[in-house]
Design a protein around this motif. Structure first.
Motif, PDB file in Angstrom:
ATOM      1  N   GLY A  58       0.829  -1.201   0.000  1.00 42.20           N
ATOM      2  CA  GLY A  58       0.000   0.000   0.000  1.00 42.20           C
ATOM      3  C   GLY A  58       0.861   1.249   0.000  1.00 42.20           C
ATOM      4  O   GLY A  58       2.044   1.181   0.339  1.00 42.20           O
ATOM      5  N   LYS A  79      -7.177  -1.205  -3.698  1.00 43.48           N
ATOM      6  CA  LYS A  79      -8.320  -0.580  -3.015  1.00 43.48           C
ATOM      7  C   LYS A  79      -7.975   0.893  -2.916  1.00 43.48           C
ATOM      8  O   LYS A  79      -6.940   1.243  -2.346  1.00 43.48           O
ATOM      9  CB  LYS A  79      -8.431  -1.118  -1.603  1.00 43.48           C
ATOM     10  N   HIS A 134     -10.816   1.826   4.848  1.00 44.57           N
ATOM     11  CA  HIS A 134     -10.736   1.295   3.472  1.00 44.57           C
ATOM     12  C   HIS A 134      -9.727   0.176   3.333  1.00 44.57           C
ATOM     13  O   HIS A 134      -9.558  -0.353   2.237  1.00 44.57           O
ATOM     14  CB  HIS A 134     -10.362   2.430   2.493  1.00 44.57           C
ATOM     15  N   ILE A 135      -8.981  -0.143   4.398  1.00 38.18           N
ATOM     16  CA  ILE A 135      -7.938  -1.172   4.205  1.00 38.18           C
ATOM     17  C   ILE A 135      -8.273  -2.444   4.975  1.00 38.18           C
ATOM     18  O   ILE A 135      -9.207  -2.473   5.741  1.00 38.18           O
ATOM     19  CB  ILE A 135      -6.523  -0.665   4.598  1.00 38.18           C
TER      20      ILE A 135
END
Ligand code: AMP
Length: 197
Positions: free
Chosen positions: A62, A88, A196-197
């Motif tokens: 990420g 994502k 969101h993760i």
């Protein structure tokens, strides 16, 4: 910083370009004139830097992009380059009125040695303006002057603001109210990204 809290590298195109200018690299020479006038550096240059940086191993779990994409063409490049990676994504826009932005930016100083950034409110009220971490005299960014700031705001409204609709349509955009204290804005963004993760 949100990146440090989540252990994601923060990839700031502005920082990368400023470092290139400081180190007098070929990229720095190509970018300097645009940056000092408040214009955007051409997409092809910035896209290449971002792609190379995001392909490094430390970004595999990420990453946080800061200041990129800034044009629709950059956004299209990014989704093309990473279309197979099933990323994502959340896009966070910090919304601040132009006049407050100008006030904040005119008070911004930074440490040329360690990069720490100071706002008008966090500067010492008297004496030398030096970094409270390493003692180096603070400097103002060349593009933080009133004239260049005006151009940067125009460029933002013309070239970058359309990205809000672009990312809204994809369901990725979250707007954060930025006319609030730094700690509140930070907490809010951290919450959004964690969600969101
Ligand atoms: P920043 O530190 O994000 O305010 O960026 C400082 C300057 O670097 C900008 O005013 C542009 O000249 C250049 N720059 C940074 N990011 C980009 C980008 N994504 N696309 C084009 N130019 C950029």
């Amino acid at each position: 910083m949100v990146g440090a809290a989540l252990r994601f590298p923060v990839v700031s195109t502005g920082d990368i370009l400023r470092e290139a200018v400081r180190n007098k690299t070929q990229l720095g020479a190509q970018a300097q004139g645009y940056m000092e006038s408040g214009a955007l550096v051409p997409d092809s240059l910035v896209d290449a830097i971002v792609e190379e940086r995001l392909r490094r191993n430390d970004c595999s779990a990420g990453f946080i992009l800061d200041g990129y994409p800034r044009t629709i063409l950059q956004a299209e490049f990014l989704s093309r380059a990473f279309r197979d990676e099933k990323l994502k994504t959340v896009v966070v826009g910090i919304s601040v009125d132009d006049d407050i932005l100008v006030q904040r930016i005119s008070g911004r100083r930074s440490c040329p040695k360690c990069g720490k950034v100071f706002s008008a409110a966090s500067l010492p009220s008297r004496g030398e303006l030096t970094c409270d971490d390493c003692g180096t005299p603070l400097v103002q960014r060349k593009d933080d002057t009133a004239e260049v700031m005006k151009e940067r705001l125009e460029v933002y409204h013309r070239q970058t603001q359309p990205l809000i609709d672009h990312y809204r349509k994809q369901g990725w955009y979250v707007s954060v109210e930025g006319n609030r204290p730094v700690e509140e804005v930070y907490g809010f963004i951290l919450g959004i990204v964690k969600g969101h993760i």
